[in-house]
Design an enzyme around this catalytic site. Structure first.
Site, PDB file in Angstrom:
ATOM      1  N   ASP A  45       1.398   4.796   2.323  1.00  0.00           N
ATOM      2  CA  ASP A  45       1.000   5.422   3.587  1.00  0.00           C
ATOM      3  C   ASP A  45       1.373   6.901   3.604  1.00  0.00           C
ATOM      4  O   ASP A  45       2.527   7.246   3.325  1.00  0.00           O
ATOM      5  CB  ASP A  45       1.707   4.719   4.752  1.00  0.00           C
ATOM      6  CG  ASP A  45       1.513   3.215   4.743  1.00  0.00           C
ATOM      7  OD1 ASP A  45       0.441   2.758   5.151  1.00  0.00           O
ATOM      8  OD2 ASP A  45       2.447   2.493   4.294  1.00  0.00           O
ATOM      9  N   ASP A  61       0.860  -1.182   0.000  1.00  0.00           N
ATOM     10  CA  ASP A  61       0.000   0.000   0.000  1.00  0.00           C
ATOM     11  C   ASP A  61       0.898   1.233   0.000  1.00  0.00           C
ATOM     12  O   ASP A  61       2.123   1.108  -0.058  1.00  0.00           O
ATOM     13  CB  ASP A  61      -0.928   0.003   1.231  1.00  0.00           C
ATOM     14  CG  ASP A  61      -0.170   0.239   2.540  1.00  0.00           C
ATOM     15  OD1 ASP A  61       1.081   0.288   2.535  1.00  0.00           O
ATOM     16  OD2 ASP A  61      -0.835   0.393   3.578  1.00  0.00           O
ATOM     17  N   ASP A  97      -3.322   4.453   2.678  1.00  0.00           N
ATOM     18  CA  ASP A  97      -3.668   4.838   4.049  1.00  0.00           C
ATOM     19  C   ASP A  97      -3.362   6.315   4.239  1.00  0.00           C
ATOM     20  O   ASP A  97      -2.241   6.753   3.972  1.00  0.00           O
ATOM     21  CB  ASP A  97      -2.834   4.044   5.070  1.00  0.00           C
ATOM     22  CG  ASP A  97      -3.319   2.607   5.228  1.00  0.00           C
ATOM     23  OD1 ASP A  97      -4.484   2.324   4.868  1.00  0.00           O
ATOM     24  OD2 ASP A  97      -2.534   1.776   5.721  1.00  0.00           O
TER      25      ASP A  97
HETATM   26  P1  8DG Z   1       4.270  -2.357   2.959  1.00  0.00           P
HETATM   27  O1  8DG Z   1       3.034  -1.544   2.982  1.00  0.00           O
HETATM   28  O2  8DG Z   1       5.323  -1.812   2.064  1.00  0.00           O
HETATM   29  O3  8DG Z   1       4.005  -3.788   2.700  1.00  0.00           O
HETATM   30  O4  8DG Z   1       4.948  -2.290   4.419  1.00  0.00           O
HETATM   31  P2  8DG Z   1       4.755  -1.167   5.499  1.00  0.00           P
HETATM   32  O5  8DG Z   1       4.469   0.156   4.872  1.00  0.00           O
HETATM   33  O6  8DG Z   1       5.896  -1.240   6.411  1.00  0.00           O
HETATM   34  O7  8DG Z   1       3.518  -1.715   6.297  1.00  0.00           O
HETATM   35  P3  8DG Z   1       2.098  -1.074   6.599  1.00  0.00           P
HETATM   36  O8  8DG Z   1       1.215  -2.226   6.962  1.00  0.00           O
HETATM   37  O9  8DG Z   1       1.605  -0.192   5.531  1.00  0.00           O
HETATM   38  O10 8DG Z   1       2.348  -0.248   7.906  1.00  0.00           O
HETATM   39  C1  8DG Z   1       3.116   0.939   7.922  1.00  0.00           C
HETATM   40  C2  8DG Z   1       3.325   1.395   9.318  1.00  0.00           C
HETATM   41  O11 8DG Z   1       2.126   1.860   9.847  1.00  0.00           O
HETATM   42  C3  8DG Z   1       3.800   0.258  10.230  1.00  0.00           C
HETATM   43  O12 8DG Z   1       4.842   0.730  11.032  1.00  0.00           O
HETATM   44  C4  8DG Z   1       2.662  -0.033  11.091  1.00  0.00           C
HETATM   45  C5  8DG Z   1       1.924   1.274  11.088  1.00  0.00           C
HETATM   46  N1  8DG Z   1       0.522   1.143  11.365  1.00  0.00           N
HETATM   47  C6  8DG Z   1      -0.470   0.468  10.737  1.00  0.00           C
HETATM   48  N2  8DG Z   1      -1.634   0.622  11.384  1.00  0.00           N
HETATM   49  C7  8DG Z   1      -1.340   1.407  12.421  1.00  0.00           C
HETATM   50  C8  8DG Z   1      -2.079   1.937  13.451  1.00  0.00           C
HETATM   51  O13 8DG Z   1      -3.251   1.715  13.552  1.00  0.00           O
HETATM   52  N3  8DG Z   1      -1.408   2.723  14.340  1.00  0.00           N
HETATM   53  C9  8DG Z   1      -0.079   2.988  14.222  1.00  0.00           C
HETATM   54  N4  8DG Z   1       0.514   3.762  15.116  1.00  0.00           N
HETATM   55  N5  8DG Z   1       0.630   2.498  13.253  1.00  0.00           N
HETATM   56  C10 8DG Z   1       0.008   1.718  12.391  1.00  0.00           C
HETATM   57  O14 8DG Z   1      -0.319  -0.175   9.712  1.00  0.00           O
HETATM   58 MN    MN Z   2       2.694   0.463   3.779  1.00  0.00          MN
HETATM   59 MN    MN Z   3      -0.462   0.853   5.600  1.00  0.00          MN
END
Ligand code: 8DG
Ligand code: MN
Ligand code: MN
Length: 404
Positions: free
Chosen positions: A206, A204, A328
């Protein structure tokens, strides 16, 4: 054969947040095996076991060279009996028998396929499997009620399981910046998650949004979402408002690692690159079966119809000028921005280890909102990630070295 004396021993800190973990991994054969077992444990709701495998995998990721012998692992933290068994298997046989049998198991395959649907977690997938649903075909014909997220997830399954590239992340970043500029001037957008850590692809994209004037960010998300919606950029969105101020149990202690920012889980409709764009006019995207089934092609049997329908789908897919991408969006007040950036940059294990370090080693509570010192009984303010690491008594680790 290498003698015991020739074997280099590693010295590695036990918390992932004390280590520098880049994307260049010298032990991917071992980390792949351990990560798969971690994933399998998580899919089966065995969280303790999942974390143990994640920690072991992260440790192997941080090693500066390739491991070739078990004796090199002497004295290393984070490696439990089970992880060591898996590592030994891979070093001696090239593969781990437990990993191979897991990969081939009907349950693991089904859990992977079903949780690959956006909006479907391990619990839902488990329930479906118990009802005999193992794949998308069976799910589609099962009459199961899907929620809005799951319907969208199923509809865009292939796109959402295709890795997002950095170029796509940047293109979406421009759209988000434009949205934010249109609804509140001076707002800032930061790319977080894996792309901030230097990853070339992700599941995804972020983003964290803030405004330099505290309070201006209140109510920003619905406006940003409305703008994106009006421009046709959203295939799906679910916005959750900020619940940070209303919570009774204290800001530094959220119920889980979920934070309370105003946020939006969305699926973007991203137009593909320029080359494709110029050769494929927009209308072709909405081809109906009848448009592709040329008049002289008659489908006499179900099998022929199925064949024609497959051709249509392939043709439609090749004409598609857009793709679905998970995005996100999070809005943070400027006063919490440093904590939010740190919390949303990841990796997930790095974050988990930071919080564990804070609690166990420093008697502090870290969240994506704040850092609370339980000894001094006060919040520690920070305007940069560097300051937060300093409060925690940790050497600063830049995002590109947080790939634990
Ligand atoms: P990817 O998408 O490239 O596969 O990996 P990523 O970017 O590292 O994983 P991610 O699932 O998109 O998560 C990104 C960061 O956001 C990770 O450190 C976890 C964090 N995160 C969530 N949900 C929440 C939440 O509800 N609260 C907080 N504080 N962090 C969150 O994914
Ligand atoms: Mn991500
Ligand atoms: Mn994410």
């Amino acid at each position: 054969q290498i003698s015991e004396a020739e074997v280099a021993l590693f010295s590695v800190s036990s918390y992932a947040c004390q280590r520098r973990t880049t994307l260049d991994n010298h032990n991917s054969n071992l980390t792949d095996a351990l990560s798969l077992l971690a994933e399998n444990a998580e899919l089966n709701n065995e969280d303790g076991r999942g974390v143990a495998f994640r920690r072991a995998a992260a440790l192997m990721k941080a090693l500066p060279t390739q491991v070739i012998s078990m004796s090199q692992l002497r004295g290393l933290p984070c490696l439990g009996e089970h992880s060591l068994r898996v590592i030994k298997d891979v070093l001696e046989n090239g593969v781990s028998s437990e990993v191979e049998s897991t990969k081939q198991s009907k349950r693991y395959k089904a859990l992977k396929i079903l949780t690959g649907i956006f909006g479907v977690g391990a619990k839902t997938a488990d329930r479906w499997i118990r009802e005999g649903i193992y794949n998308l075909e069976q799910l589609r014909h099962s009459g199961q009620t899907l929620n809005r997220a799951q319907k969208s997830g199923l509809e865009h399954y292939d796109d959402l399981n295709e890795p997002v590239t950095k170029a796509e992340a940047d293109a979406i970043g421009e759209i988000v910046q434009k949205a934010v500029d249109s609804v509140l001037t001076g707002s800032q957008v930061a790319l977080t998650g894996g792309f901030r850590r230097g990853k070339l692809t992700g599941h995804d994209v972020d983003f964290l949004i803030t405004h330099p004037e505290e309070g201006k960010e209140v109510g920003l998300m619905p406006k940003v979402v409305a703008w994106l919606e009006s421009q046709g950029f959203l295939l799906y969105q679910k916005t959750t408002r900020n619940s940070y101020l209303e919570s009774k149990d204290g800001p530094a202690r959220p119920a889980s690692n979920m934070d309370r920012f105003e946020r939006c889980f969305s699926i973007f409709k991203l137009t593909k690159g320029k080359e494709q764009e110029s050769t494929q006019p927009e209308e072709q995207n909405d081809l109906k079966t009848k448009d592709v089934l040329r008049p002289h092609m008659q489908a006499d049997t179900d099998q022929q119809l199925c064949e024609l329908s497959k051709n249509y789908q392939m043709e439609a897919a090749s004409h598609k000028i857009w793709r679905a991408v998970r995005v996100d969006l999070v809005v943070s007040p400027i006063s919490q921005f440093a904590f939010a950036v740190l919390g949303w940059t990841g990796s997930k294990l790095f974050e988990r280890e930071l919080r564990r370090w804070a609690g166990h080693e420093k008697n502090m509570s870290l969240s994506s909102h704040a850092l609370f010192d339980n000894t001094q009984n006060k919040y520690l303010r920070a305007t940069s990630e560097e300051e937060i690491f300093a409060y925690l008594g940790l050497e600063y680790i830049p995002p590109s070295e947080r790939n634990a």
